[in-house]
Design a protein around this motif. Structure first.
Motif, short mmCIF file in Angstrom:
data_model
loop_
_atom_site.label_atom_id
_atom_site.label_comp_id
_atom_site.label_asym_id
_atom_site.label_seq_id
_atom_site.Cartn_x
_atom_site.Cartn_y
_atom_site.Cartn_z
N ILE A 180 0.84 -1.20 0.00
CA ILE A 180 0.00 0.00 0.00
C ILE A 180 0.87 1.25 0.00
CG2 ILE A 180 -1.69 1.31 1.34
CD1 ILE A 180 -2.75 -1.40 2.37
N GLY A 181 1.94 1.20 0.80
CA GLY A 181 2.87 2.33 0.82
C GLY A 181 3.55 2.54 -0.52
N PHE A 182 3.86 1.45 -1.22
CA PHE A 182 4.47 1.56 -2.55
C PHE A 182 3.52 2.26 -3.52
CE2 PHE A 182 4.85 -0.45 -6.80
CZ PHE A 182 6.06 0.10 -7.18
N PHE A 183 2.23 1.93 -3.45
CA PHE A 183 1.25 2.61 -4.29
C PHE A 183 1.19 4.10 -3.94
CE2 PHE A 183 -3.17 4.11 -4.86
CZ PHE A 183 -3.26 4.00 -6.24
N GLY A 184 1.27 4.41 -2.63
CA GLY A 184 1.28 5.80 -2.22
C GLY A 184 2.49 6.55 -2.75
N ALA A 185 3.66 5.88 -2.76
CA ALA A 185 4.87 6.50 -3.29
C ALA A 185 4.74 6.79 -4.77
CB ALA A 185 6.07 5.59 -3.02
N CYS A 186 4.11 5.89 -5.52
CA CYS A 186 3.89 6.12 -6.96
C CYS A 186 3.00 7.34 -7.17
CB CYS A 186 3.25 4.88 -7.59
SG CYS A 186 4.33 3.43 -7.63
N CYS A 187 1.95 7.47 -6.35
CA CYS A 187 1.08 8.65 -6.46
C CYS A 187 1.83 9.92 -6.07
CB CYS A 187 -0.16 8.47 -5.57
SG CYS A 187 -1.24 7.12 -6.07
N GLY A 188 2.65 9.83 -5.03
CA GLY A 188 3.47 10.97 -4.65
C GLY A 188 4.45 11.36 -5.74
N PHE A 386 4.09 14.39 1.04
CA PHE A 386 2.84 14.49 1.79
C PHE A 386 1.71 13.78 1.05
CE2 PHE A 386 4.74 18.44 3.79
CZ PHE A 386 4.93 17.84 5.02
N ALA A 387 1.69 13.92 -0.28
CA ALA A 387 0.67 13.22 -1.08
C ALA A 387 0.82 11.71 -0.94
CB ALA A 387 0.79 13.64 -2.54
N ALA A 388 2.06 11.21 -0.94
CA ALA A 388 2.31 9.77 -0.77
C ALA A 388 1.78 9.29 0.58
CB ALA A 388 3.80 9.48 -0.88
N ALA A 389 2.01 10.08 1.63
CA ALA A 389 1.53 9.70 2.96
C ALA A 389 0.00 9.69 3.02
CB ALA A 389 2.09 10.66 4.01
N LEU A 390 -0.63 10.69 2.39
CA LEU A 390 -2.10 10.75 2.38
C LEU A 390 -2.69 9.53 1.67
CD1 LEU A 390 -2.78 14.52 1.60
CD2 LEU A 390 -3.58 13.26 3.60
N VAL A 391 -2.16 9.21 0.50
CA VAL A 391 -2.68 8.07 -0.26
C VAL A 391 -2.45 6.77 0.50
CG1 VAL A 391 -2.41 6.73 -2.39
CG2 VAL A 391 -2.41 9.22 -2.48
N ALA A 392 -1.28 6.63 1.13
CA ALA A 392 -0.99 5.41 1.89
C ALA A 392 -1.94 5.28 3.07
CB ALA A 392 0.46 5.43 2.37
N HIS A 393 -2.20 6.37 3.76
CA HIS A 393 -3.10 6.33 4.92
C HIS A 393 -4.51 5.94 4.52
CE1 HIS A 393 -5.38 7.37 8.43
NE2 HIS A 393 -5.88 8.47 7.89
N TRP A 394 -5.06 6.62 3.52
CA TRP A 394 -6.43 6.32 3.10
C TRP A 394 -6.51 4.99 2.39
CZ3 TRP A 394 -10.10 8.82 5.38
CH2 TRP A 394 -9.86 10.10 5.87
N GLY A 395 -5.45 4.59 1.72
CA GLY A 395 -5.41 3.26 1.13
C GLY A 395 -5.45 2.18 2.20
#
Length: 402
Positions: A180-188, A386-395
């Motif tokens: 999930i964190g990897f997906f957040g990093a891609c979005c970030g 910050f965007a990566a952290a937001l996406v990871a949290h909500w993901g």
């Protein structure tokens, strides 16, 4: 005689110029030196005032020693294994396969040419500077417009040390959370790259149409992999593993200074005294300033990132300078019970996206010749983290619902 007089006059002028330059430099260095001394005295004087000088020095040494033995060598082992795996992928064409799969995603997501996918894979398997090594290839950079070429710094950094971060988190007993964190990093990465392109075009609109380099287009060389001349698959595999392992050792050694210096300081600012409330000089004691500061921001950190404990703020702060140092915090946080699944997802996304960019962006942009855009790159990548952290949290929240 006249020529001798001219020579003497020139020598005198050169001596005067040198003296003037040295006096100017000394005047410039003096205030900086005073400021540096004041900062060091204020920092360690304040810590020593609370802990005591002897306990502070003992804690620093014991913490650094424990980090070296129990964290740095563990991270080095991961670097060796992931380096060997990455070399195998290169040797037998897995990297080429993944690069071909990812090519169609580059333009719609990152507004980059398809060949940029190769940079993402190389930085994921190694570290941030790999994208600059690739960008200096004239055939590769021939695909890019100037604004795209400059944004490669942000694009590559978001994937730096990605494999090491994910494998480390998997080694702590988590599986879905690192993904999930990897997906957040891609979005970030998307946010950071697009922001950088926006800032560059706003400052230099002509970069929209100017090519990065007027040269032939990049084409895949039909070169043999490093060990393909060896007919035996066994020998190719063995040599690739050994070469990749050697590169992993180099990466492992490279992260030791960041872990020992940055993590030791962050842990002193994060942890408190011993269980008795006294400072004994043992490892991982400190003055616990960061958690107290995070308590004032809890109203923001909890809804945005899901941080359930104020100590968790130490990870993103450390990841700004060195993601290897940030990873060294995780085992201690786990033993204290300060980390949950959400924190692992957020740490993976933010740590992988930032991956110590404050310590590399200036040098990376300087290497490709755009140092003046460093501030824009830093702002863009901060937003991306910050965007990566937001996406990871909500993901992670969505993951827990199913």
């Amino acid at each position: 005689r006249s020529s001798d007089l001219c020579v003497k006059e020139l020598l005198n002028e050169m001596e005067q110029n040198q003296q003037n330059n040295t006096t100017k430099k000394s005047k410039q260095i003096l205030p900086k030196g005073i400021v540096c001394l004041l900062i060091i005295i204020a920092l360690f004087g304040g810590i020593g005032w609370v802990m005591g000088v002897a306990p502070m020095l003992n804690t620093i040494m014991h913490t650094a020693h424990d980090l070296l033995l129990n964290t740095c060598f563990y991270l080095m082992a991961i670097c060796v294994l992931t380096g060997a795996l990455g070399k195998i992928f290169v040797e037998f064409g897995v990297v080429d396969l993944i690069e071909k799969i990812l090519r169609p995603l580059m333009r719609p997501l990152f507004h980059l040419p398809g060949v940029a996918s190769l940079g993402a894979i190389l930085t994921f398997l190694s570290d941030n500077p790999a994208i600059i090594t690739l960008a200096q290839d004239k055939h590769f950079s021939g695909y890019f417009k100037k604004y795209q070429y400059i944004s490669l710094t942000n694009f590559g950094t978001a994937f730096g040390m990605g494999l090491i971060v994910i494998v480390f988190m998997l080694g702590q007993g988590y599986f879905a959370e690192p993904l999930i964190g990897f997906f957040g990093a891609c979005c970030g990465c998307i946010v950071s790259t697009r922001c950088m392109q926006h800032f560059v075009l706003k400052a230099y609109p002509q970069y929209l149409t100017e090519n990065a380099l007027e040269t032939a287009k990049f084409e895949k060389q039909a070169e043999l992999p490093e060990h393909e001349k060896e007919k035996s698959i066994f020998l190719r595999t063995l040599n690739s593993l050994l070469d990749g392992g050697k590169s992993g050792v180099e990466v492992g050694f490279a992260i030791i200074p960041g872990v020992l210096i940055i993590s030791t300081l962050v842990m002193i600012l994060t942890f408190g005294p011993s269980k008795t409330g006294e400072f004994t000089g043992a490892a991982y004691e400190g003055i616990a300033i960061l958690p107290e500061a995070a308590n004032y921001l809890n109203w923001l950190l909890e809804p945005l990132f899901g941080f359930s404990d104020p100590h968790q703020i130490a990870f993103p702060i450390t990841a700004l300078g060195a993601v290897g140092a940030a990873l060294s915090l995780v085992p201690n946080f786990l033993s204290q019970g300060w980390i949950d699944g959400n924190a692992i997802a957020v740490f993976t996304g933010m740590g992988m996206c930032w991956s110590g960019f404050l310590s590399t962006h200036t040098a990376m942009l300087d290497t490709i010749g755009y140092r003046e855009l460093t501030s824009k790159a830093i702002i863009s990548h901060t937003i991306g983290g910050f965007a990566a952290a937001l996406v990871a949290h909500w993901g992670y929240l969505l993951y827990t619902l199913f």
